[in-house]
Design a protein around this motif. Structure first.
Motif, short mmCIF file in Angstrom:
data_model
loop_
_atom_site.label_atom_id
_atom_site.label_comp_id
_atom_site.label_asym_id
_atom_site.label_seq_id
_atom_site.Cartn_x
_atom_site.Cartn_y
_atom_site.Cartn_z
N VAL A 8 122.28 111.35 17.65
CA VAL A 8 122.71 112.62 18.22
C VAL A 8 123.22 112.41 19.64
O VAL A 8 124.25 112.95 20.05
N GLY A 9 122.48 111.61 20.41
CA GLY A 9 122.89 111.38 21.79
C GLY A 9 124.23 110.68 21.91
O GLY A 9 125.02 110.99 22.80
N GLU A 10 124.52 109.74 21.02
CA GLU A 10 125.81 109.07 21.05
C GLU A 10 126.93 110.03 20.68
O GLU A 10 128.02 110.00 21.26
N SER A 11 126.68 110.91 19.70
CA SER A 11 127.69 111.91 19.34
C SER A 11 127.94 112.86 20.50
O SER A 11 129.10 113.16 20.84
N PHE A 54 124.14 104.76 25.85
CA PHE A 54 123.35 105.97 25.94
C PHE A 54 121.87 105.65 25.82
O PHE A 54 121.45 104.93 24.91
N ASP A 55 121.09 106.18 26.76
CA ASP A 55 119.63 106.16 26.68
C ASP A 55 119.07 104.76 26.48
O ASP A 55 118.15 104.56 25.71
N GLY A 56 119.65 103.78 27.18
CA GLY A 56 119.26 102.40 26.96
C GLY A 56 117.79 102.13 27.16
O GLY A 56 117.20 101.33 26.45
N TRP A 89 123.45 106.02 30.68
CA TRP A 89 123.02 107.38 30.93
C TRP A 89 121.94 107.76 29.92
O TRP A 89 121.83 107.15 28.86
N THR A 90 121.14 108.76 30.27
CA THR A 90 120.02 109.16 29.44
C THR A 90 120.27 110.54 28.85
O THR A 90 121.27 111.20 29.14
N TRP A 91 119.32 110.98 28.03
CA TRP A 91 119.43 112.29 27.38
C TRP A 91 119.62 113.40 28.41
O TRP A 91 120.47 114.28 28.25
N GLY A 92 118.83 113.37 29.46
CA GLY A 92 118.95 114.40 30.48
C GLY A 92 120.30 114.42 31.16
O GLY A 92 120.78 115.48 31.59
N ASP A 93 120.97 113.26 31.26
CA ASP A 93 122.27 113.19 31.91
C ASP A 93 123.36 113.89 31.11
O ASP A 93 124.42 114.23 31.65
N LEU A 94 123.14 114.10 29.80
CA LEU A 94 124.18 114.72 28.98
C LEU A 94 124.45 116.16 29.38
O LEU A 94 125.49 116.71 29.05
N VAL A 127 127.65 113.61 36.54
CA VAL A 127 126.90 112.38 36.81
C VAL A 127 127.42 111.25 35.93
O VAL A 127 127.70 110.14 36.39
N VAL A 128 127.56 111.53 34.62
CA VAL A 128 128.06 110.50 33.70
C VAL A 128 129.49 110.12 34.07
O VAL A 128 129.85 108.93 34.09
N GLY A 129 130.32 111.11 34.37
CA GLY A 129 131.70 110.82 34.75
C GLY A 129 131.79 109.95 35.98
O GLY A 129 132.60 109.01 36.04
#
Length: 307
Positions: free
Chosen positions: A194-197, A241-243, A281-286, A291-293
């Motif tokens: 889900v996080g990758e999507s 994502f979420d490494g 980036w982590t789940w919260g960053d989505l 931040v991700v950008g």
């Protein structure tokens, strides 16, 4: 895949910390509603509402005076497709014309044409097949949760892209057809969670180039250093994502989590030595696209120079 997505039912703080989550991340997940704090050190993890909905569907269908076919989000639950940001407060049913009515507080009734070959049986219940379910979600849900479900169906190989486009075409000019076409065009079974999507949707939303998925990084002799969720070859950048919470599912039998973290650090160092930049980036960053950008833009700016 985020380890959070694999937990069901009770989540204990000690287990969450062992898998890589911090107390701060647990607190943020509680504030966002992704976890419910039951008591000190104990949380209700995602998926509980989904399991509850499965039971509600069975009870509702058993009590129907007029039969219907379980559909939309309720069908997704029965097929095991992930639902993100989607309500499961009502059971969705399809009845064929000339049925009428809007349902009730517990049932969302859809009146629609439904060929017999788009109906299957799950747990003794008549339900739209996976292709019809994905297309119905793509027509009715916002883009991001619709992509999550479509990616998962393709990744599980319960459908192929051609079956989805054929299902949509067979429905004709129904409401939401254009929206569904955009979802099906974007969906990709190589998304691993889900996080990758959601990450792919975020990357598109902030206007960055579309990444390649599941990028293999090889040494000069052809052996594999590792694989990254996302890759931009022109920018020599890899994204993950979420490494930090992946280690639990990557452990070999008997392997210590600390050893897995160390091995992952060595893998990342070797990728950097090969001229790749890394962005994580982590789940919260989505929920913080800026931040991700910013992380990706910084990596992009370093990438060509490093290469």
């Amino acid at each position: 895949m985020s380890q959070l997505e694999s937990w069901r039912g009770l989540l204990r703080r000690a287990d969450a910390l062992a898998e890589g989550l911090s107390d701060g991340e647990l607190a943020r997940l509680v504030r966002r509603g992704d976890l419910e704090r039951l008591q000190r050190g104990a949380y209700l993890a995602p998926g509980t509402d989904v399991e509850r909905h499965r039971l509600v569907v069975a009870a509702t269908v058993a009590g129907l005076r007029r039969p219907g076919v379980v559909s939309h989000t309720s069908a997704a639950v029965l097929h095991g497709l992930p639902l993100w940001g989607t309500s499961t407060t009502r059971v969705h049913l399809i009845r064929r014309p000339p049925a009428a009515g809007s349902g009730s507080a517990r049932v969302h009734l859809h009146v629609a044409r439904l060929p017999d070959d788009q109906v299957t049986v799950v747990d003794g219940v008549l339900v739209t097949d996976v292709a019809r379910t994905v297309v119905d979600l793509a027509r009715t849900l916002p883009f991001e949760p619709a992509v999550v479900a479509a990616d998962a169906a393709l990744a599980a190989r319960t459908v192929v892209p051609a079956s989805l486009t054929a299902c949509l075409a067979d429905m004709g000019p129904v409401p939401g057809a254009r929206r569904a076409a955009r979802v099906l065009q974007f969906a990709d079974g190589r998304s691993g969670s889900v996080g990758e999507s959601r990450s792919r949707v975020l990357i598109r939303r902030i206007g960055l180039p579309a990444p390649e998925l599941q990028v293999r990084v090889e040494r000069p002799d052809g052996s594999v250093v590792g694989r990254s969720d996302f890759g931009w070859h022109a920018q020599r950048t890899l994204g993950e994502f979420d490494g930090r919470v992946k280690y639990g599912r990557l452990l070999r039998p008997g392997q210590d989590p600390g050893d897995a973290v160390f091995e992952d650090k060595l893998r990342e160092d070797e990728m950097r030595d090969a001229g790749w930049q890394m962005a994580r980036w982590t789940w919260g960053d989505l929920d913080r696209p800026g931040v991700v950008g910013a992380r990706l833009h910084r990596a992009f700016s370093r990438g060509p120079r490093a290469a």
